[in-house]
Write an enzyme that holds these catalytic residues in place. Structure first.
Site, mmCIF file in Angstrom:
data_model
loop_
_atom_site.group_PDB
_atom_site.id
_atom_site.type_symbol
_atom_site.label_atom_id
_atom_site.label_comp_id
_atom_site.label_asym_id
_atom_site.label_seq_id
_atom_site.Cartn_x
_atom_site.Cartn_y
_atom_site.Cartn_z
ATOM 1 N N GLY A 33 0.801 -1.218 0.000
ATOM 2 C CA GLY A 33 0.000 0.000 0.000
ATOM 3 C C GLY A 33 0.833 1.266 0.000
ATOM 4 O O GLY A 33 0.552 2.210 -0.751
ATOM 5 N N ASP A 141 6.487 5.622 10.269
ATOM 6 C CA ASP A 141 6.178 4.554 11.219
ATOM 7 C C ASP A 141 7.093 4.331 12.425
ATOM 8 O O ASP A 141 8.111 4.957 12.582
ATOM 9 C CB ASP A 141 5.959 3.246 10.464
ATOM 10 N N HIS A 165 1.700 4.811 11.341
ATOM 11 C CA HIS A 165 0.694 3.946 10.699
ATOM 12 C C HIS A 165 -0.094 3.109 11.697
ATOM 13 O O HIS A 165 -1.098 2.509 11.343
ATOM 14 C CB HIS A 165 1.374 3.024 9.674
ATOM 15 N N ARG A 273 -2.726 -10.181 8.058
ATOM 16 C CA ARG A 273 -1.451 -10.775 8.456
ATOM 17 C C ARG A 273 -1.759 -11.605 9.703
ATOM 18 O O ARG A 273 -2.638 -11.248 10.486
ATOM 19 C CB ARG A 273 -0.447 -9.681 8.818
ATOM 20 N N LYS A 278 -4.922 -8.769 15.091
ATOM 21 C CA LYS A 278 -5.955 -8.834 14.055
ATOM 22 C C LYS A 278 -7.182 -9.649 14.482
ATOM 23 O O LYS A 278 -8.158 -9.731 13.740
ATOM 24 C CB LYS A 278 -5.375 -9.397 12.749
ATOM 25 N N ASP A 372 -6.297 -1.786 15.460
ATOM 26 C CA ASP A 372 -5.643 -1.618 14.155
ATOM 27 C C ASP A 372 -5.544 -0.134 13.846
ATOM 28 O O ASP A 372 -6.533 0.592 13.995
ATOM 29 C CB ASP A 372 -6.487 -2.324 13.068
ATOM 30 N N LEU A 376 -6.636 -1.429 5.926
ATOM 31 C CA LEU A 376 -6.880 -1.135 4.520
ATOM 32 C C LEU A 376 -7.774 -2.168 3.863
ATOM 33 O O LEU A 376 -8.415 -1.890 2.851
ATOM 34 C CB LEU A 376 -5.541 -1.058 3.774
ATOM 35 N N LYS A 379 -11.227 -0.946 3.373
ATOM 36 C CA LYS A 379 -11.386 0.020 2.278
ATOM 37 C C LYS A 379 -11.269 -0.671 0.920
ATOM 38 O O LYS A 379 -11.969 -0.331 -0.029
ATOM 39 C CB LYS A 379 -10.356 1.143 2.413
ATOM 40 N N GLU A 380 -10.346 -1.641 0.849
ATOM 41 C CA GLU A 380 -10.146 -2.343 -0.426
ATOM 42 C C GLU A 380 -11.404 -3.142 -0.803
ATOM 43 O O GLU A 380 -11.788 -3.182 -1.979
ATOM 44 C CB GLU A 380 -8.934 -3.286 -0.316
ATOM 45 N N ASP A 684 11.924 31.200 35.301
ATOM 46 C CA ASP A 684 11.451 30.047 34.521
ATOM 47 C C ASP A 684 9.939 29.995 34.386
ATOM 48 O O ASP A 684 9.403 29.098 33.737
ATOM 49 C CB ASP A 684 11.875 28.749 35.211
#
Ligand code: GDG
Length: 730
Positions: A33, A141, A165, A273, A278, A372, A376, A379-380, A684
């Site tokens: 990607g 990343d 990411h 993966r 996941k 996550d 993607l 979306k894919e 300060d």
């Protein structure tokens, strides 16, 4: 976007795979990607991609030049003892699990930290070697979080952007990560730090406040004398690079064949993966429940699970693989029949056109990570459902859920909830499917990866142009030698006036005010400074008179100005000048502060002659700041008709009359010492800004610490103040 500037893309791995199996080096561009996103941008801007090649051995010179010329790829050389540990150590065994909120999976090994640090340094060397003035550097990343600061030190003017990411965890979790402060400081070297979602951005801001004490606004942090932009920029996909794979005759016949194979079955698709973030076991258990609770689905539904092998050297990934394999056999063994295998498990990476074909034929995409950054796959899938005939089930714990509200959102930990969502998806009527999918598609196609890349770079251009703080608010590092020279060369007959704040300037800030006792070295330093007949040394502090008298009252010839100089005494005298303190108002204000003490464990009230102070240094930082804001706004209303005001300082809210401010003593002292030939003030805190503002133009104003100030110069910490003053008496 200004395309005239070259771009250096930096990521842990190069988007090229290298193989040496046949004795000859073969280089293949990966279709990942990030590469899909960056390639068209790099083509436009020119530049290079800098990353680790993954190769253990030294690459021969001809391969290096082939990579550079054909792929614009520059491999980073990692020391052999650090190479694999850089990738699999701190990054993947500490940062990855922790950032995904898997605290118990995080492993911290000190040697891994040194490989991470060394790896980041090697990346820095490689970038500095490639960098040309005007280039933009885009670091990607979690493997490279120290890099922006390393780069800033060596390339102070470079435009440096960073994109994370993966999720940024809540500050409670982040605080568990050893060396977390170093990662935060590392990121603050960038001009732009961006995340997928607003929620990650807020977590980052809270960690900055909690671990570094650095404040920020919604889109900006001011630290180390620079302005850093912070943003939520959700990544998109390249829809046509997927859908074009479905246009060939070969792919069409593959899709037809798949449809025939699964005819009569609802197809559920999961592509991940093989990673514990996941949620594969949880999804398999939910699928088992669906089959158990809906026996009528026998032979009518199939789950295709693609599990791409990942990080196989790490133990927790090996355990996960075993667990998943066992669950798959259990489900297939228990529920399968001679003609039906409920879970079709594929444990390898498929070619991209096969992935696209699976998206096209799936009735439901079941995206169920426990955490996550974006995801993607969701979306894919949407991009491949041109006819609108599909349902997306999406975990609420993905970044994608923030933008994909028309999906069926589920909590993947809740088996029952997930199983019911699947049942609902396979029974959803065509019109509802089309409505939901239509809205999702519109957004996914519009916010594509190209728009994301362009936005990041134009924000980076803006951020690097606006990096410098306005001169009036940014101090430059204190030129110690010049300061000493000015002190020594002050005209012989004139006196030298030194106005020094106490807490945070002469001594470090202590959690409890009574603990900030001056060390013997400070007493000696002040004694020697004040002993010089040409010097007039004053300690000007928000402290009450008793504190300053107890700690510093015996230093001969030292002037004291407590209570923000509402009172003062001259060197060598014990007579107090200034205001007398009115008390009545304290009875009204004290109960209000007391109410805040009761609500905030660790906070307390300090009473001074002219002021009441609510201290919350040891309270929970987040809660303390929040209550301080509330308290000040409440007091503002209450005190409007009085001569009192509420002020915020470092972890305090102070109620006092406005004339009790450190600037008020400056005209008094200049009148008392008309022959002043050298004047310096150090402080300060916000209250010292009044002092700086009241000084004559040629005075030396010195701010101690980070942050915005009116002072001309800056020192980092109290130890530097001692060092500078020491040089004056040596
Ligand atoms: C990180 C963050 C964030 C999957 N199987 C195959 C295959 N894939 C492709 C998918 C998709 C990609 O891999 C996976 O992307 P994800 O977003 O799901 O996850 P991560 O790899 O963990 O990526 C993540 C992402 O960065 C971007 O910022 O969304 O949250 O963790 O593109 O299609 N591709 C091929 N064969 C497979 O078998 N060819």
């Amino acid at each position: 976007m200004a395309d005239s500037k070259r771009l250096l893309v930096v990521s842990n791995r190069l988007p090229v795979s290298l193989s040496h199996a046949t004795g000859e080096w073969i280089t293949t561009r990966s279709a990942g990607g990030l590469a899909t996103a960056m390639d068209p941008i790099l083509k436009r801007t020119g530049g290079a991609w800098i990353g680790w090649s993954g190769a253990r051995e030294q690459l021969p010179a001809d391969i290096l030049s082939k990579l550079r010329e054909e792929q614009s790829a520059i491999p980073v050389r990692l020391a052999p003892e650090h190479g694999l540990r850089f990738y699999e150590g701190y990054a993947n065994q500490a940062v990855w699990p922790l950032f995904h909120s898997f605290i118990s999976r995080a492993k911290f090994v000190p040697e891994n930290w040194s490989s991470y640090h060394d790896g980041n340094e090697r990346f820095c060397d490689a970038i500095v070697e490639q960098y040309r003035e005007g280039d933009r550097i885009w670091v990607h990343d979690y493997h490279l979080m120290l890099l922006p600061r390393m780069l800033r030190r060596r390339l102070p003017d470079a435009a440096i952007g960073f994109f994370l990411h993966i999720p940024f965890p809540s500050s409670d979790i982040f605080a568990v990560l050893p060396r977390g402060e170093m990662l935060l400081r590392g990121l603050l070297g960038a001009d732009l730090v961006a995340f997928h979602t607003h929620s990650y951005l807020q977590h980052f801001r809270r960690s900055l406040r909690r671990l570094l004490g650095v404040e920020s606004t919604l889109d900006c942090v001011e630290a180390a004398g620079r302005r850093i932009r912070i943003e939520a920029l959700p990544i998109g996909i390249a829809p046509e690079s997927l859908t074009s794979l479905l246009e060939t005759a070969e792919s069409k016949s593959h899709v037809d064949e798949l449809r025939r194979r699964y005819e009569g079955s609802q197809i559920l698709l999961a592509i991940d993966r093989l990673d514990y973030t996941k949620g594969l076991p949880e999804r398999l258990r939910a699928f088992e429940r669906l089959l158990r609770t809906h026996p009528e689905l026998e032979g009518k539904v199939v789950l295709i699970q693609v599990a791409v092998p990942s990080r196989e050297n790490i133990e927790s990934y090996q355990e996960l693989r075993a667990e998943v394999h066992e669950l798959v056999s259990h489900i297939n063994g228990k529920h399968g029949t001679a003609g039906w295998v409920p879970v079709n498990y594929i444990h390898r990476s498929l070619p991209p056109d096969e992935v696209a074909a699976l998206y096209r034929i799936a009735d439901v995409a079941w995206v169920a990570p426990l955490r996550d950054g974006m995801n993607l796959v969701a979306k894919e899938y949407v991009a491949c459902k041109e006819d609108g005939n599909g349902v997306l089930i999406l975990s609420t714990f993905t970044g994608a859920a923030a933008e994909m509200g028309e999906a069926l959102l589920v909590n993947p930990m809740d088996e029952e909830d997930s199983a019911e969502a699947v049942f609902r998806a396979i029974n959803m009527d065509a019109a509802e499917k089309r409505d939901r999918m239509g809205a999702l598609r519109e957004r996914v196609l519009r916010n594509d990866v190209y728009a994301w890349g362009d936005q990041f770079l134009s924000r980076l251009d803006e951020a690097s142009a606006a990096r410098t703080l306005p001169e009036s608010t940014g101090a430059i590092p204190m030129p110690a030698a010049e300061f000493e020279q000015a002190f020594r060369t002050a005209p012989e007959r004139k006196c030298r006036l030194l106005l020094l704040d106490y807490d945070g300037t002469l001594v470090p800030i202590a959690d409890r005010p009574p603990d900030a006792v001056p060390g013997a070295n400070i007493i000696e330093l002040l004694t020697r400074l004040a002993a010089d007949p040409r010097n007039r040394v004053f300690v000007i502090s928000g402290r009450k008179s008793e504190d300053l008298e107890r700690w510093l009252g015996n230093v001969p010839h030292l002037g004291l100005a407590p209570e923000h100089s509402a009172r003062w005494r001259f060197p060598g005298s014990h007579e107090w000048h200034g205001h007398t303190a009115p008390h009545e108002w304290k009875q009204t204000v004290r109960p209000i502060l007391q109410h805040y003490v009761d609500r905030t464990p660790g906070s307390f009230i300090e009473e001074k002659g002219f002021a009441l102070v609510w201290h919350y240094r040891t309270a929970d930082p987040e809660f303390g700041e929040w209550l301080a804001t509330e308290l000040v706004s409440m007091l503002e209303g209450m005190l409007a008709d009085t001569e009192l005001r509420a002020y915020r300082g470092k972890k305090i809210v102070e109620v006092k009359p406005p004339w009790a401010n450190k600037g008020a003593i400056v005209p008094e002292l200049l009148a008392a010492y008309p022959d002043t030939g050298f004047l310096c003030a150090m402080g300060d805190d916000r209250t010292d800004e009044d002092l700086f503002a009241a000084l004559p133009k040629d005075a030396w104003s010195i701010f101690v610490g980070d942050g915005v100030t009116k002072a001309k110069y800056r020192l980092a910490r109290p130890a530097d103040v001692s060092r500078v003053l020491q040089r004056l008496v040596d």
